[in-house]
Design a protein around this motif. Structure first.
Motif, short mmCIF file in Angstrom:
data_model
loop_
_atom_site.label_atom_id
_atom_site.label_comp_id
_atom_site.label_asym_id
_atom_site.label_seq_id
_atom_site.Cartn_x
_atom_site.Cartn_y
_atom_site.Cartn_z
N PRO A 1 0.83 -1.20 0.00
CA PRO A 1 0.00 0.00 0.00
C PRO A 1 0.87 1.26 0.00
O PRO A 1 2.10 1.20 0.09
CB PRO A 1 -0.79 -0.10 1.31
CG PRO A 1 -0.47 -1.45 1.89
CD PRO A 1 0.86 -1.84 1.31
N ARG B 1 -0.35 3.59 4.85
CA ARG B 1 -1.22 2.45 5.15
C ARG B 1 -0.44 1.14 5.24
O ARG B 1 -1.00 0.12 5.65
CB ARG B 1 -2.30 2.30 4.08
CG ARG B 1 -3.26 3.49 4.00
CD ARG B 1 -4.50 3.16 3.21
NE ARG B 1 -5.36 4.33 3.05
CZ ARG B 1 -5.48 5.03 1.94
NH1 ARG B 1 -4.80 4.68 0.87
NH2 ARG B 1 -6.30 6.06 1.87
N GLU C 1 -13.44 -7.34 -5.73
CA GLU C 1 -14.77 -6.75 -5.56
C GLU C 1 -15.80 -7.27 -6.56
O GLU C 1 -17.01 -7.21 -6.31
CB GLU C 1 -14.69 -5.22 -5.68
CG GLU C 1 -14.17 -4.71 -7.01
CD GLU C 1 -14.04 -3.20 -7.01
OE1 GLU C 1 -15.07 -2.53 -6.99
OE2 GLU C 1 -12.89 -2.71 -7.02
N GLU D 1 -4.53 -0.48 -3.70
CA GLU D 1 -5.60 0.51 -3.71
C GLU D 1 -6.31 0.58 -5.06
O GLU D 1 -7.52 0.77 -5.14
CB GLU D 1 -5.05 1.90 -3.35
CG GLU D 1 -4.63 2.05 -1.90
CD GLU D 1 -3.15 1.78 -1.69
OE1 GLU D 1 -2.55 1.03 -2.50
OE2 GLU D 1 -2.58 2.31 -0.71
N LEU E 1 -13.58 -3.10 0.91
CA LEU E 1 -12.70 -2.77 2.03
C LEU E 1 -11.41 -2.13 1.54
O LEU E 1 -10.96 -2.37 0.42
CB LEU E 1 -12.37 -4.03 2.83
CG LEU E 1 -13.57 -4.74 3.47
CD1 LEU E 1 -13.12 -6.06 4.05
CD2 LEU E 1 -14.18 -3.86 4.54
N ARG E 2 -10.81 -1.32 2.39
CA ARG E 2 -9.50 -0.77 2.08
C ARG E 2 -8.45 -1.88 2.15
O ARG E 2 -8.60 -2.86 2.90
CB ARG E 2 -9.14 0.35 3.06
CG ARG E 2 -9.93 1.63 2.84
CD ARG E 2 -9.37 2.76 3.67
NE ARG E 2 -9.96 4.03 3.28
CZ ARG E 2 -9.56 5.20 3.77
NH1 ARG E 2 -8.60 5.25 4.69
NH2 ARG E 2 -10.13 6.31 3.37
N THR E 3 -7.37 -1.69 1.41
CA THR E 3 -6.34 -2.72 1.37
C THR E 3 -5.73 -2.97 2.75
O THR E 3 -5.31 -4.08 3.05
CB THR E 3 -5.23 -2.35 0.36
OG1 THR E 3 -4.32 -3.44 0.24
CG2 THR E 3 -4.46 -1.10 0.78
N SER F 1 -7.25 -3.00 5.67
CA SER F 1 -8.12 -3.73 6.59
C SER F 1 -8.65 -5.05 6.02
O SER F 1 -9.23 -5.85 6.75
CB SER F 1 -9.31 -2.86 7.01
OG SER F 1 -10.08 -2.46 5.88
#
Length: 252
Positions: free
Chosen positions: A89, A93, A184, A206, A232-234, A236
């Motif tokens: 990331p 992050r 996704e 991302e 979700l974000r990378t 989490s």
């Protein structure tokens, strides 16, 4: 309340009932930062599963203590073992991703230089970056009271990752890990995919995983899955996936 945990490089020589010394940066944190002293108890881990409980008998200087070993136990290997392949990331992050994955129980973390990663680890930057990820894993392991600390390695490019996934599948189906790639647009849910053997969990960057890259991963045996309706974000995603795997297996 659980005892504070510190990392010792090697606990193999420790014996229950005997004296044991502890020095260095981690001992400095116990003696100088936390101001621990005679009669207080702490736990030492070496990252391999050994957990030692120590009662302090004396301290010396700012970074050394001695104590008596109360007990030594070895945490069992989790079943199944989960390796997190984390696309690199952005800097703010990166360590958070490692921290959360470690808290959630990752057994190994591999840095992945995916095609759409914004951050790039060149040859000179890679060793320092891996060391930062390992430090984040060590810190998170202590906070979550883990006896087994995930080791960080990499970075692997997508071709290198594909080769490793293909080479690790073995001749027998039982030897092949379950390789899951979070995507996704996947139609399969993590709750429905059979979990046989160890698990390799791929978390994209991302910018997501492109069609061509996803096709190569699928050829290497990866199954695209989704965790739910949200994206979700990378940082989490691995934590949430590990929680789902924990509920579906004997890990929890």
């Amino acid at each position: 309340m659980s005892l504070p945990v510190f990392i010792h490089p090697d606990l193999s020589a420790a014996r229950t009932g005997e004296a044991f010394s502890f020095s260095g940066p981690e001992a400095r944190h116990a003696v100088t930062v936390k101001r621990m002293g005679e009669g207080e108890r702490l736990e030492l881990v070496d990252g391999t599963g050994i957990r030692l409980t120590l009662t302090i008998t004396a301290t010396s200087g700012k970074d050394s203590l001695e104590g008596t070993v109360e007990s030594i136990v070895t945490a069992p290997e989790p079943t199944p073992r989960v390796t997190v392949v984390q696309a690199i990331p952005k800097s703010e992050r990166a360590e958070l991703a490692v921290d959360l994955a470690t808290q959630a129980g990752a057994d190994e973390i591999i840095a992945w230089q995916a095609d759409r990663c914004v951050a790039k680890w060149d040859g000179k930057k890679a060793p320092k970056a891996v060391a930062k990820w390992q430090a984040a894993a060590d810190s998170a392991a202590k906070q979550s009271r883990r006896a087994r600390i995930p080791q960080v390695r990499g970075p692997l490019t997508t071709p290198q990752l594909v080769q490793e996934l293909g080479g690790g599948r073995g001749d027998e189906p039982s030897a092949a890990p379950t390789v899951l790639v979070l995507h996704e647009e996947a139609t399969a849910s993590i709750k429905d995919v059979p979990l046989t053997g160890d698990v390799v969990l791929l978390v994209g960057p991302e910018g997501g995983i492109g069609d061509a890259e996803l096709a190569r991963l699928k050829e290497a045996g990866a199954t695209p899955i989704k965790l739910g309706p949200e994206v979700l974000r990378t940082a989490s995603a691995a934590m949430v996936a590990l929680a789902a795997i924990g509920m579906r297996t004997e890990r929890w």
